[in-house]
Design a protein around this motif. Structure first.
Motif, short mmCIF file in Angstrom:
data_model
loop_
_atom_site.label_atom_id
_atom_site.label_comp_id
_atom_site.label_asym_id
_atom_site.label_seq_id
_atom_site.Cartn_x
_atom_site.Cartn_y
_atom_site.Cartn_z
N UNK A 17 -45.14 -24.93 -22.50
CA UNK A 17 -45.11 -24.03 -23.65
C UNK A 17 -43.70 -23.46 -23.77
N UNK A 18 -43.12 -23.57 -24.93
CA UNK A 18 -41.69 -23.34 -25.01
C UNK A 18 -41.30 -21.86 -24.95
N UNK A 19 -42.14 -20.97 -25.44
CA UNK A 19 -41.77 -19.57 -25.30
C UNK A 19 -43.02 -18.74 -25.02
N UNK A 20 -42.91 -17.77 -24.14
CA UNK A 20 -44.10 -16.99 -23.79
C UNK A 20 -44.64 -16.17 -24.97
N UNK A 21 -43.75 -15.74 -25.84
CA UNK A 21 -44.22 -14.98 -26.99
C UNK A 21 -43.85 -15.67 -28.29
N UNK A 34 -48.94 -15.71 -22.62
CA UNK A 34 -48.41 -16.35 -23.82
C UNK A 34 -49.23 -16.02 -25.06
N UNK A 71 -51.49 -13.39 -27.68
CA UNK A 71 -51.50 -12.01 -28.19
C UNK A 71 -52.89 -11.70 -28.71
N UNK A 118 -46.87 -29.52 -29.77
CA UNK A 118 -46.42 -28.17 -29.44
C UNK A 118 -47.41 -27.19 -30.03
N UNK A 119 -47.43 -25.96 -29.51
CA UNK A 119 -48.32 -24.96 -30.08
C UNK A 119 -48.10 -24.82 -31.58
#
Lengths: 80, 543
Positions: A1-5, B514, B516, B536-537
């Motif tokens: 996952x490229x960024x946590x947020x 990761x 929210x 990807x997400x």
């Protein structure tokens, strides 16, 4: 996952929803608690169409489950 | 022993229907086709675009397996009321899943999660915990696939077909069309499977009681037969009501099995393939139709008692096919067998896809090839799904089938140990990932340790003889029994909670989340295109 947020902007095609909390959700406890209450149905009589109570009542609980989830679905549906 | 030459009509009908669905399996690659199947969302989740009806058939075909149809009546046949646990079990699943699964769907849609371990990885930021969840999932699913073969084998045995070659051929066909069509294959075949199952059961519960003289006769002869003394235990074989010793077992078995069912990776696979939250919620109201069916199927066990059916060898799994053989004309018995046989293909296919996705996402991509492209992910999953099915066939070929049954029993207890990280994780991340990992391992140890202690007096086995733990084994002065999985998951939770308190007090570092809060309630707008096919997400693909 490229960024946590992930960034706040949502991609197209997603509809944000505020919350899935609702007091109606408590109704879902009924079809969980009732089928687990064995003293309620662990009896032979009254019979129905030759079925001992233990069998026909538990089959009837299926309808209880359907009814309760359908009710909660209906009451918590997002209205546009 | 039955001989194949007496069952020609049944064999022909069975084979024709089997070939029909195999053809559908291959054709499914073109059904609701996306631009390419070279993406895990496409191959493994059918494009995340299935509507209410398809999801209903797919989930129904996934959760109610051939083995269920064979083993639940076999348990009722042998022990009576305790086998009816399948009914409360499949009632209370849905209200729980109604809340948990919709949230899990939303967060998975938002972040492109494909497996329960993907979610755990994102939620708790711990590759170790995710790996534990993935391995538990794979280990629990493998014997479940092997059990589907036992379902087919029971049918073939009654038709007098011996040897393993037919099962190897059937699974080979299954493996190839799953490879080429992915989740679209079981989704399409599930229509045929469930139509046949409903047809068979409706006919069975009308015709068989009529032939046997009514339901009161059926329950009456079951009561008499189960009241006889079992020479191995000195106690009655069973009872058509619960007794003082197995009420607690009935309750904990129903609850534990319900919690376990939606934790199995293959259940999540079918849930994630749904196109929006509404699809899932509607299904949680509509799926109990299968529970009603399962209750009637369970009663086939009593019908078999009343009809004087004797299991072939010691294999009680043959009683349902034998009952059909005795009660129906050959051609309809063939339809019944096809229903069971095809009933094995749908879940076996979904399970192998789920296990393959776990390997691909949580072992291959996480540890072996971090920069895997979506096409490489899809290719890995396809090949792994083949390996998984070959493994299941090897289990049946080279090991005692009883071994697969024992393993599946253990599997249910194992998968339940992912409850705190997956199902509770959907609501809270208060539990620390280190505590969750320790709790999971503790739960596995307690569960396996308890199962090891359970003997089976009927076949003389000293260990892994069932999932009903006699409390006297733990030193309590009672003959009451309890479901092992329930105790194990309690131990798991206690460890996780206590250790979290200790870790938080000791100032253990927190891991990134990761997700929210809003991610758990997102929904797809009507008519939105399928999520970006990039691997990807979804959120990242958008910018």
């Amino acid at each position: 996952m490229s960024s946590p947020h992930p960034p706040e902007e949502r991609p197209t095609g997603e509809a944000p929803r505020a919350s899935d909390r609702s007091p109606w959700n408590w109704v879902l406890l009924v079809p969980i608690a009732v089928p687990l209450s064995t003293p309620l149905f662990n009896h032979l009589t009254p019979e129905l169409l030759g079925f001992p109570l233990f069998y026909w009542l538990q089959l009837a609980f299926v309808l209880l489950g359907v009814g309760c989830t359908a009710l909660v679905y209906n009451r918590t549906k997002r209205r546009d | 022993m039955p001989s194949a030459s007496d069952h020609v009509t049944e064999l022909v009908v069975f084979t024709l229907l089997f070939l029909l669905v195999s053809g559908m399996g291959f054709a499914a690659a073109r059904w609701r086709r996306a631009e390419s199947l070279d993406h895990l969302d496409e191959w493994g989740l059918g494009g995340r675009n299935f509507g209410t009806w398809i999801t209903w058939f797919l989930l129904g075909g996934d959760l109610y397996t051939a083995y269920t149809f064979v083993a639940v009546p076999a348990l009722v046949f042998a022990s009576g009321a305790i086998g009816f646990y399948a009914v409360p079990y499949t009632i209370l699943i849905y209200p729980m899943a109604f809340l948990v699964m919709t949230r899990l769907w939303s967060v998975s849609y938002r972040h492109g999660y494909v497996t329960p371990a993907d979610f755990v990885r994102g939620r708790f930021g711990s590759p170790t915990l995710a790996l534990l969840v993935a391995i538990t999932g794979i280990v629990a699913t493998m014997p479940y696939i092997a059990l589907q073969l036992i379902g087919i084998e029971a049918v073939l045995k009654v038709m007098g077909v011996t040897g393993h070659l037919p099962i190897v051929i059937a699974f080979l066909i299954l493996a190839v069309y799953t490879y080429s069509s992915g989740l679209r294959a079981p989704a399409l075949i599930a229509f045929v499977k469930d139509t046949l199952i409903y047809l068979v059961i409706i006919v069975a519960v009308i015709v068989i009681p009529y032939k046997l003289g009514g339901w009161d006769v059926i329950f009456g002869s079951a009561e008499t037969a189960l009241g006889q003394t079992n020479p191995n235990t000195g106690a009655p074989k069973g009872s058509i009501l619960l007794n003082a010793n197995n009420q607690l077992q009935y309750i904990t078995l129903a609850l534990g099995s319900a919690l376990a069912l939606f934790l199995y990776p293959h259940s999540l696979t079918s849930v994630l393939a749904a196109k929006n939250r509404d699809t899932i919620k509607k299904n949680m109201s509509a799926l109990p139709a299968y529970s009603f069916l399962l209750g009637l199927i369970a009663l086939l066990g009593y019908m078999a008692i009343a009809a004087g059916i004797k299991p072939i060898g010691k294999d009680t799994n043959t009683i349902v096919p034998s009952l059909f053989d005795q009660m129906f004309p050959d051609w309809f018995a063939g339809v019944c067998y096809a229903a069971i046989g095809i009933g094995a293909l749908v879940p076996a296919s979904i399970m192998s896809i789920a296990a393959a996705n776990l390997f691909t996402r949580n072992v291959y991509k996480e540890y072996l090839k971090k920069d895997a492209t979506p096409a490489q992910e899809a290719a890995t999953s396809k090949i792994t799904s083949l390996v998984v099915k070959v493994g299941a066939v090897l289990v049946i070929l080279f090991l005692d089938p009883q071994f697969a049954i024992d393993l599946q029993l253990i599997g249910g207890v194992l998968i339940l140990q992912t409850l705190p990280s997956v199902a509770l994780g959907v609501y809270t991340r208060w539990l620390h990932p280190w505590a969750l990992s320790t709790g999971l391992i503790a739960g596995l140890a307690v569960g396996i340790g308890m199962l090891y202690q359970i003997p089976n007096p009927n076949n003389g086995k000293e260990h892994f003889g069932g999932s009903a733990y006699r409390l006297s084994l733990a030193g309590f002065d009672t003959d009451k029994q309890i479901y092992v999985g329930f105790v194990a998951v309690l131990a798991n939770l206690i460890v996780a909670v206590l250790l979290t308190l200790v870790l938080r007090r000791a100032g253990a570092p927190d891991t990134p989340d990761a997700t929210r809060p809003g991610d758990y309630t997102v929904d797809r707008s009507p008519d939105a295109p399928p999520p970006a096919a990039s691997g990807e997400p979804a959120a990242v693909a958008g910018d």
